[in-house]
Each structure stands twice: as C-alpha cells, then as structure tokens.
Design an enzyme around this catalytic site. Sequence first.
Site, PDB file in Angstrom:
ATOM      1  N   CYS A 147       0.833  -1.200   0.000  1.00 41.50           N
ATOM      2  CA  CYS A 147       0.000   0.000   0.000  1.00 41.50           C
ATOM      3  C   CYS A 147       0.869   1.251   0.000  1.00 41.50           C
ATOM      4  CB  CYS A 147      -0.941  -0.005   1.196  1.00 41.50           C
ATOM      5  SG  CYS A 147      -0.146  -0.381   2.769  1.00 41.50           S
ATOM      6  N   HIS A 182      -1.597   0.653   7.596  1.00 38.00           N
ATOM      7  CA  HIS A 182      -2.031   0.767   6.200  1.00 38.00           C
ATOM      8  C   HIS A 182      -1.783   2.198   5.729  1.00 38.00           C
ATOM      9  CE1 HIS A 182      -4.273  -0.027   2.584  1.00 38.00           C
ATOM     10  NE2 HIS A 182      -5.133   0.933   2.849  1.00 38.00           N
TER      11      HIS A 182
END
Length: 963
Positions: free
Chosen positions: A117, A490
């Site tokens: 990510c 994330h």
Amino acid sequence: QSEMLINQLKEITGIQDQQILYRALNGDIGQAVGLLTAQTAGLPKDELQTAIELSLQESHNAQEEEREFHALEVSAEENAARIKRKRCEAQSDLCSPADWIRQDDWPVGIRNVGNTCWFSAVIQSLFHLPVFRRLVLNYHLSERVLEKCKSHSDKRNIAFMQELRCLFALMVGSTRRFVDPSAAVELLRDAFRTSEAQQDVSEFSHKLLDWLEDAFQLAAKGNAEDKQHNPMVQLFYGTFVTERRHEKTLCNIEQFGQYPLQVNGFNNLDECLEGAMVEKEIESLHSDNGVTSGRERWFKKLPPVLTFELSRFEFNTQLGRPEKIHKKLEFPQIIYMDYLHKNLERTHERRGEVKKLKEQLAVLQQKLEYKNYGSGPTKYPLADMLQFVLEFATTKPTRTPIYKPFTQCRHPIDCPPHPAPHSITEEELHFVKTCLQRWRTEVENDINLKASIDRLSQTLEGMYSDTSLCQVPYRLHAVLVHEGQASAGHYWAYIYDHANQRWMKYNDVSITESSWDELERDSFGGMTNASAYCLMYIDDRLPHLITEDTDDETGQVLHGMDLLPAVLRRYVQEDNRWFQQELSEWEEQFCQTGADGQLEASRDVPEAEQRDEEQRQEAPSRQRQTENEVSEVEIPNVGRIMVRADADGYNEEMMLTPAMQGVILAIAKARQTFDKEGPEAGLIKQAFHEEYSRLYELSQEEATPQEDARLQHALVYFFQNKAPKRVIERTLLEQFTDRNLSFDEAISIMREARAKLRLIKPEDMDMDEYLQQWHDDYRLFRTVFVYLLTGLEHYQHGMREALNYLTHAYETNGSLLKNGDKRGVDKSLIAVYRRKCLTQALNESASRLFCSGEDGKVEEGVSVMDEVVIPCLHLMSRDSSLSQEDRDAMESIRSHWCCCLGQDMDSLQVKLGELLPRVLDGSTETVVLKDPPKVHMNQAHDLCSRLAAVMESIHNTSVVIVK
C-alpha cells in the site's frame, strides 16, 4: 547492387562506416537509390549529405522503436497472463465483469500485491503530478547509451524506469479499473532488507528518488557527473544554508530532497518549520564571557516540489520497540516558504517578536490558573464563585405554597429560583456583602485575562501571515496517511485533482472523491490512529507543474491515449486487447454457470406453489369471542377478581405486568377511602399517592440489569431521569385509565381518572415534550434492552446474528445516553459482549474461512466481514467516547488482516486488496448496518427473567434456547 550503392554512398557522404550504410540500405534501399538519383541530377553535395544523414537517423529510430515495442509487447502478454492467472486462482472474487472495468475517465487504482500500500500511495501522488508524469512517459535511452550500461545498478534502474513507464501508461489508458504493479515491485524488493516487512513511506520515497535520479542521469547530455540538468534534481531537490554561531559565524550549503520535520512539541506546520530552522541556543562551557552558540538554517533554493517528512515514529528504549506519535498536527492548503536567506533580517525580527509574545502568553495563562479556583481536579472562576455566594446571601427565604395535582394544573409562579439562607441578620448581611463585593472587584480589576490571551493568540497567528513574508506560496498537492501502529498499518493518499479542483482519496484499488474536511479528520492526527506523515507541496507560481499536455497544432488538452508516445500507446492497446479477451472468456463461463443454476431453480417452482395452495385451503375459520364473557383472574398480591373478556378490552398478559399489578394493589388499598368519600377521593387521596410514593422509592434503589425496575415501570425511568413533575403525574394518571381496570372494584376509579385526564387541556401540557422527549425515549430504552437480550441469547450459538443485535443496541443506546446516564443501558455491558463477538468469534472465523482459499469459504468469510464486522468497526471508529479496550480490539483486528498481506496467498491478494481498505478505513463510507429481524417486545417481567437466565447460561455451561 548493394555493394555498388554502398560504394557510391561512401563517395557522396564521406561516411566510411560500412555497417551504418548497410543498415540504411536495409531500412529503405529505394530511398538510397532516390538520393543517388537526386545527386546525379545536380543536387548540391552538402544538401544531399544532410538529407542522407536525416534518412539514416529516421531509419535508426524506427528500428529502435520496433525493438522497444517488441519488448513491450512481450511485457504486455506477460502482464495479461499474470493477471489472468491470479484471477483464475481466485475466481470467486469475480462478482461481475463490471467490477473490473474502468468507468469513463475515472482514475485507475493500483492493486496491493502484499504489503505494498506504501507503493500505491507514493506512485499515485507522483503520477497525478503532470510534470512528473510527462518526464516518465517520455523517458528514452538511445541504443548507444544502453550498450554502455554495464553495472548492476544501471541495469536495475533502467529496468525499473521501463516498468514505471509501462505502469504509468496503463494508468493513463487502460480499460481496467486497477493495474498490477508486480513487475516494478519485484525490482524494488531486492533494495530492501526483506520482502515481507512493510516498508516506511519515507524510506521508499528516498530509494525511489535515488533510482529516478540515476536513471535520468544516464539520459542527460554532457558531463555524467554534472547533475544540474537532471530533471529529478531540478524538480525535487533544493539547498539550504546552515549558519553556526560560536564566537564567529560559519556557513555551509547543503542539498536536501525530502525535508524531515519533528511532530512532538509543535501544533502546526509553521511551528515545525521554525523548530527545524533554529536550534536552541546553548551556553558555552568553554568561555568565561558566557558566549552562546546555536545553529540556524535558511532555505537558499526551494525545489518546485517540496516534500516534508513528518517524524511520527520514535524508538521507546524502555520497551525496546518503535512507537507511533499520535499527536495532532495541523497543516494548511497554502504555506508560504519565505524563509529564504534574503529575508534574514525580517525573519529575525519576527522570531524575536514571537518569543516575547509567547513569554507574555505564558504569564497570562499562569494568572488565569490563579483565577480558576479550587483544591480538587475541578476548578471554577474565582470571580464567579464570589458572585454566586453574594447572590445566595442576599436571597430572601420564601414559603413554598402547596401544589395540588389535577385540581391545579399550572405550577405556582412564585417559587424562589435559588436557595436562600434560613436566617440572616442585617448586620451579618452588610458585613458579608461588603467583603464579597470588595474581593470580587479586586479579582476582576487584576486584568481582563481572557481578552488579553485571545488578543495575544491572534497576534501570534498573524505573525505567520505577515504579507511581507507571504511572497512564496506553496500549494498542498498530496498527503500520505498512515493508520495503525509502528509495527503494522495501512497507507493511503489524498491527492488534489488540479484540473477539477477537488480532493481525491487513493486507497489501493479504491478511488473516491473526498473533501478537505475528511482529509483533516484522517490526517491531522490526535483522534484516531490515522495521521499524515508525508506532505507534498508544489510551487504555486509555476503553472507548468500542473498543466496538462496540449496538442501542438490545436492547443487543445490531450486526454487518454493521446498523452502517450506511440510505442506506449501500442503497448496499452495490446494490454486492453488481452483484457477484453479475458472478459469474454469470463462471461462465457459465467453465463453457462448461471443457466445451469436457473434450470435447477425452475424445477422447484411447481412444488412451492402446490404447498402454498394447500396452506390456503387448510386455513381454519376463527370464531369471535363474545363481548360479555366474564372470567375470574388471579392477580398476584391482590387476589381473585372478576373481569369482562370483551374483544377489545381485557388483556390478561397486560394485567400480569408489574406496572398494572402496582395500580391494582393501590386501588385495593384505597377501598376504604373509596367507600367513605367516593371515587374522586379514592383516586386522589389514596390510590394515586400510594403508587406515586412506591415508584419513587423504587427509583432510588440500586439494581442489577436483571432486576432493572425501569423495564417494569416507565415512571421509575422518568424519576431517575428527573422528568418534569407534570410528565410523571400525567403518565401515572394514564395508568389508572387503562381499560383493563374495568372490573367492579376498579371501574369507578378508572372512570374518575379518565375525567381528570380530560381536564388537562393542550395549553396546560406540552404534548410534543411529553410524547417525543419522554415516552419515545422510554420505548427506545426498551428496544435497546430487547436488542441486548436477543444478542446475548444468540451469543451462545450464533455470533453473526449476536453482533448485529449488539451493534444496534450499542448505537441506539448511545443516542439515549447523550441526554443522561440513566436514559439508556450500561454501555459497558453491551460493549464487552460486542467486543467478544468481534475478536473471539467472528473475525477469527472470517479469517479462517478467507485464508482457506476455497471459493465457497472465501465468499462466506467476506460476507461475514461485509455484513457485520466492517460496519461495526466503522461505527466504533467514529465513536469519540470509545473505551481503550474497544480501541485495542479494533487495532488487534486490523493488525490481524494487515499481517495476512505478508502470507503466501497470491490467489487471494486481489480480494484482500479490496477488503483491507474497508477494514482499515471507513471514514468516507456510509455505514450500512443490516437491519435486525423483528423481535417480540415481551412484557417487562419476562425481559428481566430472560436476561437473568441468559447471563447464568453464559457464565455456566447450560444454554438458553432462543424461541
């Protein structure tokens, strides 16, 4: 013929390299012959030589382009095959072809291929900077330079640039909703220590800029060591001057790319920059004169793209592990970077002024602490406290008139608004007034602290918006956000769409339109585990940074494929062709499967219709109950009574409720008064006050949820929540008007109560307040309890349904608790079982199903997450009063799914890439909570007994069955 042409070309052009001439002839012999014919026709030799050289160059470029396209064509086939293979391995992910097709010109996402990510966030922020996108798409190395590149690093950088060009080209013109970055990521993995650990955005950004700089240096003309003309250096790098003061001033010029800024100790970006520019002065230990030393930095040359790294991680030496700094830090959309060397004097003046203002502010805040008086944790303004004591001392006591309910509908208006001393002499009052007034005047005359503090704060804010230092504006282009802790989390990016003037959120394959409010909520930090940790600003005075490409002839803005060089355009077209073929294959397989399913379903229709018809024919006719039928009923604590069981009258279940039993018992106790003085006296003097007193005393008792008297009596709920007296009295009066009281001993009192109720006119009672604020809240309280109870009953064997009920209970209960602690159920009771459902059952179950890799189980696992777990997480993340236990549970769930990225599950990475953003971030999504099935609103005594049974069952081994 070739030998003859080559010899003639040697004479005409003077070119002796036979291989070059052979390549020219192989490119176009006809053109070479034409040139020779032109020469024999009298064309000047210099013009002929120029024409031949141009022809040779065109032929050479065409051959290079053909070789490059051949390589790209192979890459496109490999890319399509790789994506197709991964999709075939996870065919259950495919809901419909529309899920994979790009909609119009909507931006293309980047697939998460396992802890990547961070890659998506950085690449998207650079791709959507038009000047950078142009540089990458038009990157080109000649064959001569390629032949000279022998080192491993050069070959790696060139290969990475080629993959980045392909990735950018697909992001421009692909018909896919998202693209696969595996080829580029694989090249990057070798540059880091391991392929499994999640990488820091700043670490990757540094590595990326290094590789890009080296790759563009290979293409730069002139001295290979001279980087002044390197476009990456020109775009991302600046310089600053460091001045060290110790007896004399020493200067040093340094280059910087991404500028690091500390977060701790600062409230906004301006303060961070000030802290980074000036180090605290330290008194010299080696000088008798007390000479101070310090260091200042001044930006000498700012890059067009200015990137700040916000240091949000620090190493905890006691725990031996890194920790994330969650402190709030604000940053603006426009920041003025006038910290240049030429503004040294003006900036010095401002720093001195800021220092003085902060010192004054600290003094005033200390005085304000003095004004806030008290020895405990809660402090109050001293002047206000003195004023309140003065008001108390001067208030005269007044006798309270007797208020008679029902015969007097309005409150007396002469009740004292404040308490008063029971007795006080004139001498005492004069002494107290004199002292209190003098003391209050002394406190107030000290200084108007709040106004002074506000003025100083506004002046400080204005110091950072001085027009003389607002000449170099930089506009925020991208914000890279991290959610989670130091060990796991994330990343996503907010990027400004300059063409459409809007913020967009790029979260792997998910791309949504956003807003500055959402960006603030996710990026400033302080509230949740999400916060910005890389900011990209661009020089607002350089329009070419964000200007889209235009056609040289028409001047119109180019879109889609028109942005790409010819060789990349052919590459994207080839990839789109592979994608279309893949979709066609999928549709054929899907249609065949769907047709088989419909055939099976059609076989069941006649049987279902036949069963419905049989049920309609077997429906029995119902006989109505006679209106005058009389029954004998045993009422607890009262005895046997005779009641009419007419169609719309007596309800045995209602008569057995604690509320009705209390009313019946109160009427029984009023029998003697009723016989002597009549029904009005029996109601007002005896029955009404009997039940009123009993319920008030009941409301003062502490009880467990299994014995909650609020469930049995609405009036206990009203007493505990300090409802107005008129609301309580009307509610109790309505209980005496219940039609179930139509038996001999009670019917006269019931009629009298109905007559009293009619005396209360609309202007005497705010019915909106009565119904909506109190009775609707009480019904909502009962609903919360039913959801909790049903959730606990399902908790023993149906966690999915249990979490749905408990989530509804918690959310509805939260709206009640906003108006008072006694308005709802103890939220910790709901939270503890909601937490157990989430962590100990559903999340683990969904994870096992998902990681099994079996199509049906994967779909079931995703269904569990989408229907109950994710909506619950999203609602919890928006709860500002969430307990630490709940926050830890959320972090545990999110970390668990983040860890799945590093596992060997290639076939599930696409599905995981779509699921993970929903697990980690729901700030922009509308939470769709599945409606709970309709539940029977059991009577109060039944609810309490059911809760007692289910709590005993949960803490023991027996199981309560849900009916």
